[in-house]
Design an enzyme around this catalytic site. Sequence first.
Site, short mmCIF file in Angstrom:
data_model
loop_
_atom_site.label_atom_id
_atom_site.label_comp_id
_atom_site.label_asym_id
_atom_site.label_seq_id
_atom_site.Cartn_x
_atom_site.Cartn_y
_atom_site.Cartn_z
CB SER A 124 45.79 80.53 43.97
OG SER A 124 47.05 80.80 44.53
CD GLU A 126 49.84 82.99 48.45
OE1 GLU A 126 51.06 82.74 48.38
OE2 GLU A 126 49.31 83.50 49.46
CE1 TYR A 148 45.14 86.18 44.23
CE2 TYR A 148 46.33 84.47 45.42
CZ TYR A 148 45.78 84.96 44.25
OH TYR A 148 45.89 84.20 43.10
P1 NAP Z 1 47.48 88.82 36.03
O1 NAP Z 1 48.58 88.85 35.03
O2 NAP Z 1 47.55 89.72 37.21
O3 NAP Z 1 46.11 89.13 35.25
C1 NAP Z 1 44.92 89.42 35.94
C2 NAP Z 1 43.85 89.78 34.93
O4 NAP Z 1 42.61 90.02 35.61
C3 NAP Z 1 44.14 91.04 34.11
O5 NAP Z 1 43.76 90.81 32.79
C4 NAP Z 1 43.21 92.07 34.76
O6 NAP Z 1 42.84 93.12 33.89
C5 NAP Z 1 42.02 91.20 35.06
N1 NAP Z 1 41.08 91.78 36.04
C6 NAP Z 1 41.37 92.16 37.30
N2 NAP Z 1 40.26 92.60 37.90
C7 NAP Z 1 39.25 92.52 36.99
C8 NAP Z 1 37.86 92.83 37.02
N3 NAP Z 1 37.27 93.36 38.10
N4 NAP Z 1 37.10 92.62 35.92
C9 NAP Z 1 37.69 92.11 34.80
N5 NAP Z 1 39.01 91.80 34.71
C10 NAP Z 1 39.77 92.01 35.80
O7 NAP Z 1 47.26 87.34 36.59
P2 NAP Z 1 47.78 85.93 36.01
O8 NAP Z 1 49.13 85.65 36.58
O9 NAP Z 1 47.55 85.89 34.55
O10 NAP Z 1 46.78 84.93 36.76
C11 NAP Z 1 45.52 84.57 36.18
C12 NAP Z 1 44.62 84.00 37.26
O11 NAP Z 1 45.23 82.86 37.86
C13 NAP Z 1 44.33 84.95 38.41
O12 NAP Z 1 43.02 84.67 38.87
C14 NAP Z 1 45.32 84.54 39.50
O13 NAP Z 1 44.84 84.90 40.78
C15 NAP Z 1 45.35 83.05 39.28
N6 NAP Z 1 46.59 82.36 39.64
C16 NAP Z 1 47.78 82.78 39.14
C17 NAP Z 1 48.94 82.07 39.44
C18 NAP Z 1 50.27 82.48 38.88
O14 NAP Z 1 51.29 82.00 39.40
N7 NAP Z 1 50.31 83.29 37.84
C19 NAP Z 1 48.86 80.93 40.26
C20 NAP Z 1 47.62 80.53 40.75
C21 NAP Z 1 46.48 81.24 40.41
P3 NAP Z 1 43.69 94.49 33.76
O15 NAP Z 1 44.69 94.22 32.67
O16 NAP Z 1 42.64 95.46 33.39
O17 NAP Z 1 44.33 94.75 35.09
O1 G4F Z 2 56.13 86.33 43.22
P1 G4F Z 2 55.29 86.52 44.42
O2 G4F Z 2 54.74 87.89 44.66
O3 G4F Z 2 54.14 85.42 44.31
P2 G4F Z 2 53.14 84.78 45.39
O4 G4F Z 2 52.93 85.66 46.55
O5 G4F Z 2 53.62 83.39 45.66
O6 G4F Z 2 51.77 84.75 44.56
C1 G4F Z 2 51.74 84.33 43.21
O7 G4F Z 2 51.53 82.94 43.16
C2 G4F Z 2 50.26 82.51 43.67
C3 G4F Z 2 50.23 80.98 43.57
O8 G4F Z 2 50.72 80.43 44.77
C4 G4F Z 2 49.16 83.15 42.87
F1 G4F Z 2 47.95 82.72 43.30
C5 G4F Z 2 49.26 84.67 43.01
O9 G4F Z 2 48.26 85.27 42.19
C6 G4F Z 2 50.63 85.11 42.50
O10 G4F Z 2 50.70 84.83 41.12
O11 G4F Z 2 56.11 86.11 45.74
C7 G4F Z 2 56.73 84.85 45.85
C8 G4F Z 2 57.61 84.83 47.10
C9 G4F Z 2 56.90 85.31 48.37
O12 G4F Z 2 57.20 84.43 49.42
C10 G4F Z 2 57.51 86.67 48.67
O13 G4F Z 2 57.56 87.02 50.05
O14 G4F Z 2 58.70 85.75 46.91
C11 G4F Z 2 58.91 86.49 48.10
N1 G4F Z 2 59.58 87.75 47.79
C12 G4F Z 2 60.80 88.13 48.27
N2 G4F Z 2 61.09 89.36 47.84
C13 G4F Z 2 59.09 88.75 47.03
C14 G4F Z 2 60.05 89.76 47.06
N3 G4F Z 2 57.94 88.86 46.33
C15 G4F Z 2 57.73 89.99 45.62
N4 G4F Z 2 56.60 90.11 44.91
N5 G4F Z 2 58.63 91.03 45.65
C16 G4F Z 2 59.80 90.97 46.35
O15 G4F Z 2 60.60 91.91 46.37
#
Ligand code: NAP
Ligand code: G4F
Length: 333
Positions: A124, A126, A148
């Site tokens: 990520s 992050e 995280y």
């Molecule tokens: P998400 O919608 O929160 O999905 C997370 C998945 O992980 C869900 O299917 C959840 O299952 C499963 N999970 C959590 N804990 C588990 C465990 N102990 N054993 C088995 N399954 C488990 O996340 P996403 O946005 O699709 O992201 C996918 C991956 O990419 C994650 O690793 C996230 O950290 C990473 N990532 C995401 C972003 C982004 O912007 N979306 C960016 C960078 C990296 P349940 O349905 O049971 O909760």
């Molecule tokens: O949408 P966010 O919660 O995403 P964040 O923290 O960037 O993390 C996501 O992206 C990561 C990749 O860089 C992934 F690894 C991670 O798993 C996840 O998918 O927040 C984005 C920004 C933050 O700066 C937060 O402070 O939005 C700001 N924000 C402002 N108001 C808020 C809010 N975020 C959330 N969730 N809720 C608010 O009300």
Amino acid sequence: MTKRAIITGITGQDGSYLAELLLAQGYEVIGVVRRSSSPNLWRIEHLLDRVTLRPADLLDQLSLVRIIQDVRPDEFYNLAAMSFVPASWDQPLLTGEYNAMGVTRMLEAIRQVDPGIRIYQASSSEMYGRVREVPQTELTPFYPRSPYGVSKVFGHYITVNYRESYGMFACSGILFNHESPRRGLEFVTRKVSDGVARIKLGLADHLSLGNLDAHRDWGFAGDYVRAMWQMLQQEQADDFVIATGVAHSVRELVELAFAHVDLDWEEHVRIDPKLLRPAEVDHLIGDAAKAKQELGWEPSVSFQQLVAMMVDADLERLSSPSGHRAATLQPRF
Ligand code: NAP
Ligand code: G4F
């Protein structure tokens, strides 16, 4: 021969798009699900007759060994994680168990059963946290700002280490934020699109947010899962940044989303200090030049198109008869 892939996190946003992509490529798809007392399959409902779901958990090493032994996949996509940054301050140990130790359990299970299986690890942006360089590349040093982010740095380096120690085909995708109508309601883009739709439909009158000044490099999840697959089709395993190269503030996101339905955001958005984070990641912007050159990857959806897509999807969902029940539920975060 039909290729077989295991996806952990298939019930999540990325898992659902990746399953669609792999099925379209002719793969047999096996999704890992953890037991839940209530069904959590809404993102993959339309795929249930084409994927096989198997119980396993990143907390349970033997469950991972068993599923890999039974399935013998060609490719393993580890998307499962505790993925919501604020929750990682509430549960830092569990976050480490899933996102750091969980990756090690997965790698060890694969090494034990068949080290030839190709692995994708979901790293990520992050990890860059308090950024050391702008824009961020594969070579930018990490400075995570949340439990995280710290856990993902461990997951990243243990993946690199298994590649270098054991010659395993293990890739780490350093993905910047990617969104879609399937994004969880707690993440800011979806919270905004859902909030805008509720206000437009008269189901709510305001939306509470935290830091509007944070900037993110937001792309479309459907584009990003394509990069995951492309990484595992290369001759050599490697790590890649996946990003659009354009950053926007949360304020811009809000302005655009409200303007899409002809509303003035300043009349509806309230700042809630409880939503500010103990340590913020202020500005992320990625340089995906390596992925563009070596994978031929390109994003296809602009930020403006993404916001419109998400607001329109929430308007449609909340307007439909089946969306009525959802409309009575408020987002929890
Ligand atoms: P998400 O919608 O929160 O999905 C997370 C998945 O992980 C869900 O299917 C959840 O299952 C499963 N999970 C959590 N804990 C588990 C465990 N102990 N054993 C088995 N399954 C488990 O996340 P996403 O946005 O699709 O992201 C996918 C991956 O990419 C994650 O690793 C996230 O950290 C990473 N990532 C995401 C972003 C982004 O912007 N979306 C960016 C960078 C990296 P349940 O349905 O049971 O909760
Ligand atoms: O949408 P966010 O919660 O995403 P964040 O923290 O960037 O993390 C996501 O992206 C990561 C990749 O860089 C992934 F690894 C991670 O798993 C996840 O998918 O927040 C984005 C920004 C933050 O700066 C937060 O402070 O939005 C700001 N924000 C402002 N108001 C808020 C809010 N975020 C959330 N969730 N809720 C608010 O009300």
